[in-house]
Design an enzyme around this catalytic site. Sequence first.
Site, PDB file in Angstrom:
ATOM      1  N   SER A  77       0.847  -1.188   0.000  1.00 23.55           N
ATOM      2  CA  SER A  77       0.000   0.000   0.000  1.00 23.55           C
ATOM      3  C   SER A  77       0.883   1.239   0.000  1.00 23.55           C
ATOM      4  O   SER A  77       2.012   1.197   0.495  1.00 23.55           O
ATOM      5  CB  SER A  77      -0.877   0.020   1.255  1.00 23.55           C
ATOM      6  N   TYR A  90      -2.392  -0.554  10.232  1.00 23.34           N
ATOM      7  CA  TYR A  90      -2.392  -1.023   8.842  1.00 23.34           C
ATOM      8  C   TYR A  90      -1.114  -0.573   8.132  1.00 23.34           C
ATOM      9  O   TYR A  90      -0.450  -1.372   7.449  1.00 23.34           O
ATOM     10  CB  TYR A  90      -3.626  -0.490   8.123  1.00 23.34           C
TER      11      TYR A  90
END
Length: 185
Positions: A77, A90
């Site tokens: 990501s 995350y």
Amino acid sequence: DTVLNKLFGSAEKRSGSFDVVINNAGITFVEKSMKFDSKRMREILDINVVSAGRIASMAAQQMRTSGKGGSIINVTSVLADSTIAGLSSYAAAKAALTQLTRGMAAEWARHGVRVNNLAPGWFPSKMTNRYVEQGIDQVLKARIPMSRLGEHNELDGACLLLASDASRYMTGTTITVDGGFSLIN
């Protein structure tokens, strides 16, 4: 590992040896860091990092045994290099996966196994839909130079590059597809 052994055995029986594996599992929770929840953090790490590492390791063993090598693509990501409030767990997990990818790439390159990252920015998905429904997409669009979220097919080119022989001299790298988000965030 029993389930993974069955999965890899079944895939090999059905298709013979395989040469591309894409690790795309991921979960997140929105929570402020001051309310750090170690149980949730372990769950995020187990899904986003540990499972990807186990699958990559099994795939690399099979690719090495086949003598043909192959390509492992870990979906990370843009938040591996930056974060936004509420997503620090995350972001930490995706940063760990990025580093795991680099280590695997260095170790497995001599066996013909390439390991790279595909780092998407903001795309609609089952994981992000609940945030989009809350209007977060408008905030994100304002922070993305291209002023929009990505469309699923916009990941195809980078994924195909990493899966194909066109990237046969690439390992341990990250390709970012984010509409420019990482340029300013």
